[in-house]
Structure formats: C-alpha cells, structure tokens
Write a protein that holds these residues in place. Structure first.
Motif, short mmCIF file in Angstrom:
data_model
loop_
_atom_site.label_atom_id
_atom_site.label_comp_id
_atom_site.label_asym_id
_atom_site.label_seq_id
_atom_site.Cartn_x
_atom_site.Cartn_y
_atom_site.Cartn_z
N VAL A 85 -19.92 86.92 55.28
CA VAL A 85 -18.69 86.34 56.15
C VAL A 85 -19.39 85.93 57.65
O VAL A 85 -20.22 86.48 58.14
CB VAL A 85 -17.61 87.29 56.54
CG1 VAL A 85 -16.60 86.51 57.41
CG2 VAL A 85 -16.80 87.83 55.35
N THR A 86 -19.05 84.61 57.84
CA THR A 86 -19.57 83.95 59.03
C THR A 86 -18.36 83.62 59.92
O THR A 86 -17.39 83.34 59.05
CB THR A 86 -20.65 82.92 58.97
OG1 THR A 86 -20.02 81.57 57.95
CG2 THR A 86 -21.81 83.31 58.17
N LYS A 87 -18.44 83.05 60.99
CA LYS A 87 -17.06 82.21 61.56
C LYS A 87 -16.99 81.27 60.90
O LYS A 87 -15.36 80.66 60.98
CB LYS A 87 -17.65 81.78 63.12
CG LYS A 87 -18.15 82.88 63.94
CD LYS A 87 -18.42 82.36 65.24
CE LYS A 87 -18.58 83.47 66.25
NZ LYS A 87 -18.97 82.86 67.73
N ASP A 88 -17.76 80.61 60.02
CA ASP A 88 -17.23 79.33 59.27
C ASP A 88 -16.81 79.69 57.91
O ASP A 88 -16.22 78.59 57.10
CB ASP A 88 -18.52 78.48 59.08
CG ASP A 88 -18.94 77.78 60.38
OD1 ASP A 88 -18.12 77.44 61.34
OD2 ASP A 88 -20.10 77.69 60.56
N SER A 89 -16.80 80.91 57.51
CA SER A 89 -16.20 81.45 55.91
C SER A 89 -14.92 80.92 56.00
O SER A 89 -14.00 81.20 57.10
CB SER A 89 -16.60 82.79 55.93
OG SER A 89 -17.56 83.06 55.98
N LEU A 90 -14.27 80.49 55.04
CA LEU A 90 -12.75 80.13 54.83
C LEU A 90 -12.14 81.39 54.05
O LEU A 90 -12.68 82.13 53.63
CB LEU A 90 -12.73 79.18 53.75
CG LEU A 90 -13.23 77.81 53.93
CD1 LEU A 90 -13.07 76.69 52.80
CD2 LEU A 90 -12.85 77.06 55.49
N ILE A 91 -10.79 81.58 54.76
CA ILE A 91 -10.13 82.71 54.39
C ILE A 91 -10.04 83.10 53.10
O ILE A 91 -10.07 83.97 52.37
CB ILE A 91 -9.01 82.67 55.09
CG1 ILE A 91 -9.25 82.94 56.93
CG2 ILE A 91 -8.02 83.85 54.90
CD1 ILE A 91 -8.32 82.71 57.62
N GLY A 92 -9.73 81.83 52.41
CA GLY A 92 -9.33 81.73 50.88
C GLY A 92 -10.66 82.19 50.27
O GLY A 92 -10.49 82.85 49.09
N ASP A 93 -11.83 81.90 50.54
CA ASP A 93 -12.98 82.21 49.79
C ASP A 93 -13.38 83.80 50.04
O ASP A 93 -13.50 84.46 49.11
CB ASP A 93 -14.21 81.49 50.48
CG ASP A 93 -14.09 80.01 50.07
OD1 ASP A 93 -13.65 79.54 49.18
OD2 ASP A 93 -15.11 79.22 50.74
N ILE A 94 -13.00 84.37 51.26
CA ILE A 94 -13.04 85.70 51.45
C ILE A 94 -12.06 86.46 50.67
O ILE A 94 -12.66 87.65 50.01
CB ILE A 94 -13.00 86.22 53.02
CG1 ILE A 94 -14.13 85.50 53.69
CG2 ILE A 94 -13.03 87.49 53.13
CD1 ILE A 94 -13.79 85.52 55.20
N CYS B 294 0.66 85.16 56.54
CA CYS B 294 0.64 84.10 55.56
C CYS B 294 -0.48 83.84 54.98
O CYS B 294 -0.85 82.61 54.70
CB CYS B 294 1.31 82.91 56.44
SG CYS B 294 0.01 82.24 57.74
N LEU B 295 -0.94 85.09 54.12
CA LEU B 295 -2.16 84.55 53.51
C LEU B 295 -2.05 83.70 52.22
O LEU B 295 -3.16 83.18 51.68
CB LEU B 295 -2.88 86.23 53.17
CG LEU B 295 -3.19 86.93 54.23
CD1 LEU B 295 -3.55 88.06 53.70
CD2 LEU B 295 -4.20 86.13 55.19
N GLY B 296 -0.89 83.64 51.81
CA GLY B 296 -0.83 82.93 50.53
C GLY B 296 -0.46 81.47 50.54
O GLY B 296 -0.43 80.52 49.80
N CYS B 297 -0.43 81.09 51.85
CA CYS B 297 -0.08 79.57 52.32
C CYS B 297 -1.51 78.69 52.36
O CYS B 297 -2.29 79.48 52.42
CB CYS B 297 0.32 79.58 53.86
SG CYS B 297 0.32 78.10 54.58
N PRO B 298 -1.25 77.62 51.65
CA PRO B 298 -2.38 76.93 51.34
C PRO B 298 -3.21 76.66 52.62
O PRO B 298 -4.37 76.60 52.77
CB PRO B 298 -2.19 75.74 50.84
CG PRO B 298 -0.51 76.16 49.90
CD PRO B 298 -0.34 77.07 50.89
N ALA B 299 -2.60 76.31 53.73
CA ALA B 299 -3.13 76.02 55.03
C ALA B 299 -3.79 77.26 55.49
O ALA B 299 -5.14 77.01 56.10
CB ALA B 299 -1.81 75.57 56.01
N SER B 300 -3.25 78.15 55.45
CA SER B 300 -4.22 79.46 56.04
C SER B 300 -5.35 79.84 55.15
O SER B 300 -6.37 80.16 55.95
CB SER B 300 -3.42 80.72 56.35
OG SER B 300 -3.05 81.35 54.85
#
Length: 69
Positions: free
Chosen positions: A5-14, A32-38
């Motif tokens: 994980v880096t600062k640039d990692s996307l939450i969805g990828d993690i 709101c982890l299921g939200c596409p925006a988050s």
C-alpha cells in the motif's frame, strides 16, 4: 508478489486484495466503503477528508497485509 500500500493506492484495490483491511477504514470514520466514489479514492485523498495521518494508515495497512500472508 506481495501487495504494498502507498499513498496513491486506491481503496477499492486494497479492499479487493484483502477485505479484512476494511476495519482500518471503518476505524478512521470511513463508513461508505461500498460507495463507488470512496472505492476510487486514494489513501491520501481519504485521509485528507477524514483528518487521518496518511503515513500512519499506510504503515498499519502494510503491517496487516504482511502479517496475513
């Protein structure tokens, strides 16, 4: 190959890589982890919005991932 994980990692990828990381996002107030925006936010963006130390969260996530491999 290990996921890092880096600062640039996307939450969805993690979350896609390891769903047990969700607790770290919930702990920081990101409910709101299921939200596409988050899911499309980077760690850095999410930390800025939620007032969380980005370096600390990255370290916690990488420690968690390393311990669970």
């Amino acid at each position: 190959m290990a996921f890092t994980v880096t600062k640039d990692s996307l939450i969805g990828d993690i979350l896609d890589y390891d769903r047990t990381t969700a607790e770290y996002f919930l702990d920081m107030g990101m409910h709101c982890l299921g939200c596409p925006a988050s899911r499309g936010e980077s760690i850095e963006q999410a930390c800025e919005v939620h007032g969380v130390d980005c370096d600390e969260l990255v370290e916690k996530l990488n420690h968690h991932l390393a311990a669970n491999q």
